[in-house]
Scaffold this motif. Sequence first.
Motif, PDB file in Angstrom:
ATOM      1  N   TRP A 136       0.806  -1.226   0.000  1.00 49.80           N
ATOM      2  CA  TRP A 136       0.000   0.000   0.000  1.00 49.80           C
ATOM      3  C   TRP A 136       0.841   1.278   0.000  1.00 49.80           C
ATOM      4  O   TRP A 136       0.564   2.205  -0.778  1.00 49.80           O
ATOM      5  CB  TRP A 136      -0.977  -0.033   1.180  1.00 49.80           C
ATOM      6  N   VAL A 139       2.040   2.697  -3.394  1.00 48.96           N
ATOM      7  CA  VAL A 139       1.081   3.115  -4.415  1.00 48.96           C
ATOM      8  C   VAL A 139       0.845   4.616  -4.289  1.00 48.96           C
ATOM      9  O   VAL A 139       0.644   5.129  -3.184  1.00 48.96           O
ATOM     10  CB  VAL A 139      -0.251   2.343  -4.268  1.00 48.96           C
ATOM     11  N   THR A 143      -3.831   7.253  -7.303  1.00 51.64           N
ATOM     12  CA  THR A 143      -4.473   5.952  -7.546  1.00 51.64           C
ATOM     13  C   THR A 143      -5.377   5.569  -6.384  1.00 51.64           C
ATOM     14  O   THR A 143      -6.504   5.097  -6.582  1.00 51.64           O
ATOM     15  CB  THR A 143      -3.408   4.861  -7.760  1.00 51.64           C
ATOM     16  N   LYS A 144      -4.900   5.768  -5.165  1.00 49.85           N
ATOM     17  CA  LYS A 144      -5.710   5.437  -3.984  1.00 49.85           C
ATOM     18  C   LYS A 144      -6.974   6.280  -3.955  1.00 49.85           C
ATOM     19  O   LYS A 144      -8.083   5.771  -3.726  1.00 49.85           O
ATOM     20  CB  LYS A 144      -4.898   5.669  -2.713  1.00 49.85           C
ATOM     21  N   VAL A 418      -5.947  -0.076  -7.052  1.00 40.06           N
ATOM     22  CA  VAL A 418      -4.757  -0.196  -6.210  1.00 40.06           C
ATOM     23  C   VAL A 418      -4.069  -1.526  -6.477  1.00 40.06           C
ATOM     24  O   VAL A 418      -2.843  -1.597  -6.647  1.00 40.06           O
ATOM     25  CB  VAL A 418      -5.119  -0.061  -4.715  1.00 40.06           C
ATOM     26  N   LYS A 421      -2.360  -1.463  -9.829  1.00 41.34           N
ATOM     27  CA  LYS A 421      -1.125  -0.676  -9.784  1.00 41.34           C
ATOM     28  C   LYS A 421       0.008  -1.478  -9.155  1.00 41.34           C
ATOM     29  O   LYS A 421       1.153  -1.436  -9.621  1.00 41.34           O
ATOM     30  CB  LYS A 421      -1.368   0.599  -8.978  1.00 41.34           C
ATOM     31  N   ILE A 422      -0.321  -2.225  -8.114  1.00 43.41           N
ATOM     32  CA  ILE A 422       0.695  -3.051  -7.433  1.00 43.41           C
ATOM     33  C   ILE A 422       1.236  -4.111  -8.382  1.00 43.41           C
ATOM     34  O   ILE A 422       2.449  -4.319  -8.489  1.00 43.41           O
ATOM     35  CB  ILE A 422       0.096  -3.702  -6.174  1.00 43.41           C
ATOM     36  N   GLN A 425       3.327  -2.355 -11.058  1.00 41.96           N
ATOM     37  CA  GLN A 425       4.596  -1.803 -10.562  1.00 41.96           C
ATOM     38  C   GLN A 425       5.610  -2.898 -10.242  1.00 41.96           C
ATOM     39  O   GLN A 425       6.787  -2.761 -10.526  1.00 41.96           O
ATOM     40  CB  GLN A 425       4.339  -0.985  -9.288  1.00 41.96           C
TER      41      GLN A 425
END
Length: 430
Positions: A136, A139, A143-144, A418, A421-422, A425
């Motif tokens: 978390w 990020v 995005t959050k 989220v 994105k994780i 990434q």
Amino acid sequence: MKEDFLHYIWQHQYFDKTALATTDGEAVQVLRTGFYNADAGPDFKEALLQVGTVEWSGSVEIHLRASDWFRHQHQHDQKYDQVVLHVVWEADRPVQRADGTLVPTLELKGLVNLALLHTYQQLKQSQHIIPCAPFWPAVNEITKRMMLERALVERLETKGHEVLQVHKASGNDWEQTAYSVLLRGFGFNTNQPAVEQLVKALPLAILRRHRHSLLHLEALLLGQAGFLENAPLDNYVETLQLEYNFLSHKYNLQPDRMQRHQWNFLRMRPANFPSMRLAQLAAMLHAYPALFTSLTEPTTIEQYEALFRVPVSAYWQRHYMLGRVSKTVQTSLGKGSAHNLIINVAVPLLAAYSRFSGDKVYQDKAINLLERVREESNKITRLYGELGWQARNAADNQAALGLFKQYCQPVNCLHCAVGHKILKQNAPAA
């Protein structure tokens, strides 16, 4: 691994497309992935592919194993005749359409970035209440915030849908709908089963006939709820009993009358006793007979506070229960409880009417109300607080609840911005 991961891989094309070929050795070029199909039939529709030298337009079906095609009986279903590519993790056998022709198969095993697969498995097998907790902090805030705003809108849509179900059950009557939702709100969870029964046992149409008499409204609500029977006597209780006996016979309410034991008083503050809540409801119905309009038309928090904090009758200013005098005085609902009703009654009604009317103004108004209400934190928002995200208002709290219930709790990371994105990434496409 589950099929939804393969759906995700295919949708985002997160696999090595160098020298991509079917299990029969034909070259594959993905020109268009297609659109995900949530209904019956193949997983992705309107895909455009080149297999070998031929360009194909049709559907893509996805399975963990090719043999799942037969396990799901697709060979007998004509909807799958339009499949132009079978995407699988493991091609354990060739597959045929209903007419016996072979379906080109693409095996993803060995083509997916191992880091991506590892990150996915970490999320799915996470021991954290919020699966992505270790990731978390990495990020970005945009995005959050974007995902939380989406979760808020989705939560409002869910609440609106629930109210529309009540509306349908109420014969498409918005006044009865508002009454049902309001009464449920006054139940504050602890007495929801009893509240549901009272809504059926005492329709708003009867209460509205007596909207000009607070005494009659109290007699009907308290009597039909079962609180007047065997209550400790005083002059006011006797008056309520007389009124209820007359009105219950007039409207034939006796067969549906509830019993006091159906209501919960344990471990509750006196201000939240169901008898007190019904007295507050009676005061509100007396002051605001046009219930739906009263719950959807105010434009300020102060107007909503005035709506929900109508002073109760003189008797209930010195009583929390019938026949028992209180040492403290409470003239109306507390401010915190009024804000609770804004969140759980006014906002869902606005969201529902927005969907019903097609007017987005009502949903915008619901969000604006939430942004202006300061709600106490709860165990869910505290979980996100521990990760460094702090709720600023009730809108943020509702967003966090929506995010947790729809995405974090069921580990639905693949459909969360989220989570996406994780994955992106930590393991970019090969």
